[in-house]
Design an enzyme around this catalytic site. Structure first.
Site, PDB file in Angstrom:
ATOM      1  CB  CYS A  64      17.813 -36.274 -75.363  1.00  0.00           C
ATOM      2  SG  CYS A  64      17.337 -37.205 -73.872  1.00  0.00           S
ATOM      3  CB  SER A  79      17.377 -27.421 -73.391  1.00  0.00           C
ATOM      4  OG  SER A  79      18.267 -27.368 -74.475  1.00  0.00           O
ATOM      5  CD  GLU A 112      14.479 -35.083 -74.015  1.00  0.00           C
ATOM      6  OE1 GLU A 112      14.359 -35.748 -72.949  1.00  0.00           O
ATOM      7  OE2 GLU A 112      15.207 -34.071 -74.099  1.00  0.00           O
ATOM      8  CG  HIS A 160      17.191 -38.038 -69.844  1.00  0.00           C
ATOM      9  ND1 HIS A 160      18.185 -37.161 -70.204  1.00  0.00           N
ATOM     10  CD2 HIS A 160      17.540 -38.516 -68.614  1.00  0.00           C
ATOM     11  CE1 HIS A 160      19.101 -37.110 -69.243  1.00  0.00           C
ATOM     12  NE2 HIS A 160      18.734 -37.926 -68.269  1.00  0.00           N
ATOM     13  CB  CYS A 177      21.053 -34.220 -71.810  1.00  0.00           C
ATOM     14  SG  CYS A 177      20.706 -35.961 -72.192  1.00  0.00           S
ATOM     15  CG  ASN A 181      13.543 -38.410 -65.958  1.00  0.00           C
ATOM     16  OD1 ASN A 181      13.664 -39.307 -65.127  1.00  0.00           O
ATOM     17  ND2 ASN A 181      14.582 -37.742 -66.431  1.00  0.00           N
ATOM     18  CG  ASP A 184      17.643 -37.134 -64.940  1.00  0.00           C
ATOM     19  OD1 ASP A 184      17.450 -38.362 -64.991  1.00  0.00           O
ATOM     20  OD2 ASP A 184      17.189 -36.342 -65.785  1.00  0.00           O
TER      21      ASP A 184
END
Lengths: 150, 150
Positions: free
Chosen positions: A84, A79, A56, A54, A81, A43, A146
């Site tokens: 992503c 996990s 990912e 983020h 969002c 991030n 975020d």
């Protein structure tokens, strides 16, 4: 879950720890193809002032232009969002390994309903780094920013 | 559709034209709050070698950290892909104005099913810039790469 999964999640967690040490959000990711790391990232909201980075997304950005993602696995400490998750679907990433889904539940059934294979590790280290972050002054506010929960 | 919609879509189209002139994919976006432009951007796959920088994403990156998106409208010259759709949902952007959905259909009903108000302009200029891009040598291949259709 395989030995490789544990090894690559440990690398994603290293990215998360690095981000925390730099004052950022502790979420990391690793993109893997054929047992080899394509790229890793974390991030960058605080570090780069970038709301789309983020873990990912930063990882996929660092991987640069790829011919295909259909032979890759994405490791993420937390996990995904909806940003992503949508990205995983658009990129055609067939498998995602998630460190934990306690600090953010995301929508793993949505990914699975669209054909993505998701492995949830429920990893103590991934949970711990988020707990340490959230316990910091301003941690909760930064976290809500975020994930755009206002 | 309002006069403002036409004006802001014209700005998104300017971004798309700028990207085309630079050898990139001609998709632009503008984020608006209260009749004022927060940021604009365009696809940066070619220019930055960045696969996550679709027009909408580049625009949101350039907007930087925002307290909320619930009072914004996102203008995009082309119907959003799943990455950008997931981002719109995660960011809580309530309204999206789409230039055209012929060159890429996207999934507007998905956005609407999750509560986003979508206005489709079916704009001739937005279609034309994509047509000119796709007619270039290598245009089709670059386009398929951009939407990860392999």
């Amino acid at each position: 879950m395989t030995e490789d999964d544990s090894r690559f999640m440990a690398m994603a967690l290293e990215e998360a720890e690095k981000s925390l040490a730099d004052g950022g959000l502790p979420i990391g990711a690793v993109l893997v193809r054929g047992g080899e790391v394509v790229a890793s990232g974390h991030n960058q909201r605080v570090q780069e002032g970038d709301p789309i980075a983020h873990g990912e997304m930063d990882c996929l950005r660092k991987a640069g232009r790829q011919k295909t993602y259909r032979d890759t696995t994405l490791y993420t400490t937390l996990s995904p969002c909806m940003m992503c998750s949508g990205t995983i679907l658009q990129f055609g990433i067939p498998r995602v390994v998630v460190g934990e889904a306690e600090n953010f539940v995301g929508d793993i059934p949505f990914l699975e309903s669209r054909g993505v294979s998701v492995t949830l590790m429920d990893d103590a280290g991934c949970k711990d780094v988020m707990h340490r972050f959230l316990a910091q002054p301003g941690g909760q506010a930064l976290w809500h920013e975020d994930i755009m929960e206002d």
